[in-house]
Design an enzyme around this catalytic site. Structure first.
Site, mmCIF file in Angstrom:
data_model
loop_
_atom_site.group_PDB
_atom_site.id
_atom_site.type_symbol
_atom_site.label_atom_id
_atom_site.label_comp_id
_atom_site.label_asym_id
_atom_site.label_seq_id
_atom_site.Cartn_x
_atom_site.Cartn_y
_atom_site.Cartn_z
ATOM 1 N N LEU A 64 45.090 -18.905 -24.773
ATOM 2 C CA LEU A 64 43.974 -18.414 -25.586
ATOM 3 C C LEU A 64 44.454 -17.949 -26.954
ATOM 4 C CD1 LEU A 64 42.561 -16.607 -22.490
ATOM 5 C CD2 LEU A 64 41.321 -18.381 -23.758
ATOM 6 N N PRO A 65 43.519 -17.777 -27.916
ATOM 7 C CA PRO A 65 43.966 -17.478 -29.282
ATOM 8 C C PRO A 65 44.739 -16.156 -29.423
ATOM 9 C CG PRO A 65 41.677 -18.222 -29.273
ATOM 10 C CD PRO A 65 42.072 -18.035 -27.836
ATOM 11 N N THR A 95 50.173 -16.417 -27.369
ATOM 12 C CA THR A 95 51.046 -15.478 -28.082
ATOM 13 C C THR A 95 50.243 -14.209 -28.329
ATOM 14 O OG1 THR A 95 52.175 -17.282 -29.196
ATOM 15 C CG2 THR A 95 52.435 -15.090 -30.146
ATOM 16 N N LYS A 170 59.449 -14.104 -28.369
ATOM 17 C CA LYS A 170 58.659 -14.938 -29.287
ATOM 18 C C LYS A 170 58.454 -14.240 -30.634
ATOM 19 C CE LYS A 170 55.315 -17.856 -30.594
ATOM 20 N NZ LYS A 170 55.454 -19.253 -30.844
ATOM 21 N N LYS A 245 49.785 -14.171 -38.127
ATOM 22 C CA LYS A 245 49.405 -13.544 -36.852
ATOM 23 C C LYS A 245 50.656 -13.019 -36.133
ATOM 24 C CE LYS A 245 48.164 -14.672 -32.163
ATOM 25 N NZ LYS A 245 48.030 -15.703 -31.158
HETATM 26 P P1 NAD Z 1 43.046 -22.843 -30.390
HETATM 27 O O1 NAD Z 1 42.201 -21.872 -31.181
HETATM 28 O O2 NAD Z 1 43.129 -24.261 -30.824
HETATM 29 O O3 NAD Z 1 42.546 -22.853 -28.853
HETATM 30 C C1 NAD Z 1 42.113 -21.729 -28.154
HETATM 31 C C2 NAD Z 1 41.082 -22.185 -27.120
HETATM 32 O O4 NAD Z 1 40.659 -21.013 -26.389
HETATM 33 C C3 NAD Z 1 39.821 -22.797 -27.737
HETATM 34 O O5 NAD Z 1 39.525 -24.030 -27.096
HETATM 35 C C4 NAD Z 1 38.742 -21.743 -27.478
HETATM 36 O O6 NAD Z 1 37.451 -22.306 -27.285
HETATM 37 C C5 NAD Z 1 39.251 -21.111 -26.208
HETATM 38 N N1 NAD Z 1 38.701 -19.769 -25.966
HETATM 39 C C6 NAD Z 1 38.600 -18.746 -26.824
HETATM 40 N N2 NAD Z 1 38.045 -17.681 -26.213
HETATM 41 C C7 NAD Z 1 37.793 -18.065 -24.946
HETATM 42 C C8 NAD Z 1 37.218 -17.424 -23.825
HETATM 43 N N3 NAD Z 1 36.777 -16.150 -23.884
HETATM 44 N N4 NAD Z 1 37.108 -18.117 -22.676
HETATM 45 C C9 NAD Z 1 37.563 -19.393 -22.597
HETATM 46 N N5 NAD Z 1 38.114 -20.059 -23.626
HETATM 47 C C10 NAD Z 1 38.214 -19.395 -24.786
HETATM 48 O O7 NAD Z 1 44.489 -22.164 -30.343
HETATM 49 P P2 NAD Z 1 45.888 -22.920 -30.045
HETATM 50 O O8 NAD Z 1 46.430 -23.468 -31.324
HETATM 51 O O9 NAD Z 1 45.716 -23.786 -28.850
HETATM 52 O O10 NAD Z 1 46.812 -21.659 -29.692
HETATM 53 C C11 NAD Z 1 46.744 -21.000 -28.430
HETATM 54 C C12 NAD Z 1 47.823 -19.927 -28.408
HETATM 55 O O11 NAD Z 1 49.108 -20.535 -28.566
HETATM 56 C C13 NAD Z 1 47.709 -18.882 -29.537
HETATM 57 O O12 NAD Z 1 48.017 -17.613 -29.016
HETATM 58 C C14 NAD Z 1 48.739 -19.336 -30.557
HETATM 59 O O13 NAD Z 1 49.264 -18.257 -31.325
HETATM 60 C C15 NAD Z 1 49.809 -19.932 -29.654
HETATM 61 N N6 NAD Z 1 50.659 -20.965 -30.279
HETATM 62 C C16 NAD Z 1 50.103 -21.936 -31.059
HETATM 63 C C17 NAD Z 1 50.920 -22.892 -31.641
HETATM 64 C C18 NAD Z 1 50.325 -23.978 -32.505
HETATM 65 O O14 NAD Z 1 51.094 -24.679 -33.191
HETATM 66 N N7 NAD Z 1 49.018 -24.197 -32.506
HETATM 67 C C19 NAD Z 1 52.307 -22.868 -31.439
HETATM 68 C C20 NAD Z 1 52.848 -21.895 -30.601
HETATM 69 C C21 NAD Z 1 52.000 -20.938 -30.035
#
Ligand code: NAD
Length: 295
Positions: A64-65, A95, A170, A245
């Site tokens: 999740l975000p 994260t 991390k 973030k």
């Molecule tokens: P994203 O915003 O693309 O995806 C998050 C998903 O969670 C979305 O599909 C959203 O609809 C869903 N969501 C939000 N609230 C919700 C709820 N209450 N119930 C169900 N679903 C819900 O984010 P991401 O890029 O996939 O990143 C996810 C995590 O991974 C974050 O914490 C980010 O910091 C970490 N991360 C991301 C990357 C990257 O390159 N994108 C790299 C390493 C770590």
């Protein structure tokens, strides 16, 4: 294995796809219906709530975000903890701050559920290729249970210690990365202003004591590393907003621990300013533009 996967965004969707390809049966939940439709076509089930997804699962994974979303998905009325059976392992790959991970671990433990934090590095490319690094904070027994499943989505599965330590690893790494990218930007820009060929300068740095990942693999100066975002207009890569973030998580964790992070705090402010200029969507190495004259 029947796996509940909650949070199917840029990272979660390709991770879930890799688990489906490895032969697991997935039950999914996300607020975004369109991604559920796509993965449903690959044979995954769709649940009506995190509670319903967790009820049927032998393992629950969340991606999740941020911390507020993780708290909601676990602790709301229709959340994971309302439906999960005692003994079902849980791993959150988002994260978030270490304290939230520890709080959810404590709440889960009251129900006989063992919770791990396992944030990742490797970005969306690593998620698609199944080459992520997982930094896992978990009891040794839970780590042993999770390891084979995480290995179907990643290639480095590191046990960092008890719950919360995955997030600690991390945010410490990403704080260092944010700082080192600024330091390399500053050195490259100074060298350029003083008249050295930047290619020559990068070569000297990369065979000298200033060498680091930010100078060698991901140099922020355009044209130094052909595969780096700097050589394609700072598109793709690791967005400055995500770096901001992670620096926010690091400085907040430092505040709670009463630990000084002077460089980390300064890095956070510089990325904050970059975001304010409207450049938060660029790769984080575009921080170098703060050292370059406007064209
Ligand atoms: P994203 O915003 O693309 O995806 C998050 C998903 O969670 C979305 O599909 C959203 O609809 C869903 N969501 C939000 N609230 C919700 C709820 N209450 N119930 C169900 N679903 C819900 O984010 P991401 O890029 O996939 O990143 C996810 C995590 O991974 C974050 O914490 C980010 O910091 C970490 N991360 C991301 C990357 C990257 O390159 N994108 C790299 C390493 C770590």
């Amino acid at each position: 294995m029947k796996i509940a996967f909650i949070g199917l965004g840029n990272m979660g969707a390709p991770m879930a796809r890799n688990l489906i390809n490895a032969g697991h049966s997935l039950v999914l939940f996300d607020l975004n219906q369109s991604v559920l439709g796509e993965l449903g076509q690959l044979g995954a089930e769709v649940a009506a709530s995190p509670r319903q997804a967790a009820q049927q699962a032998e393992l629950v994974i969340t991606m999740l975000p941020a911390a507020a979303h993780v708290r909601a998905v676990f602790q709301q009325e229709e959340g994971v903890l309302a439906g999960i059976r005692a003994g079902t392992p849980v791993v959150d790959c988002s994260t978030i701050d270490p304290q939230t991970a520890r709080d959810i671990h404590a709440a889960a433990a009251k129900q006989g559920v063992d919770f791990a934090d396992a944030p990742v590095s490797g970005g969306t490319g690593g998620a698609q290729a199944g080459t992520l690094t997982f930094m896992v904070g978990a009891s040794p027994a839970l780590f042993a249970t999770l390891q084979p499943v995480l290995a179907q989505m990643g290639k480095n599965i590191v046990h960092c210690g008890e719950v919360g330590t995955g997030q600690v690893a991390k945010i410490c790494n990403n704080m260092l990365l944010g700082i080192s990218m600024i330091a390399v930007s500053e050195a490259m820009a100074l060298g350029n202003a003083l008249g050295i060929d930047t290619q020559v300068l990068a070569g000297v740095i990369n065979s000298s004591t200033g060498r680091c990942w930010s100078s060698e693999t991901y140099n922020p100066w355009p044209g130094i590393v052909a595969t780096a975002p700097a050589s394609r207009g700072y598109t793709g890569g690791f967005g400055a907003q995500l770096m901001l973030k992670d620096l926010g998580l690091a400085t907040e964790a430092a505040r709670q621990a009463k630990q000084p992070v002077m460089m980390g705090a300064l890095a956070q402010q510089l990325y904050q300013a970059m975001n304010l200029r409207g450049d938060g969507g660029l790769d984080f190495s575009a921080i170098v533009q703060g050292y370059q004259a406007a064209e």
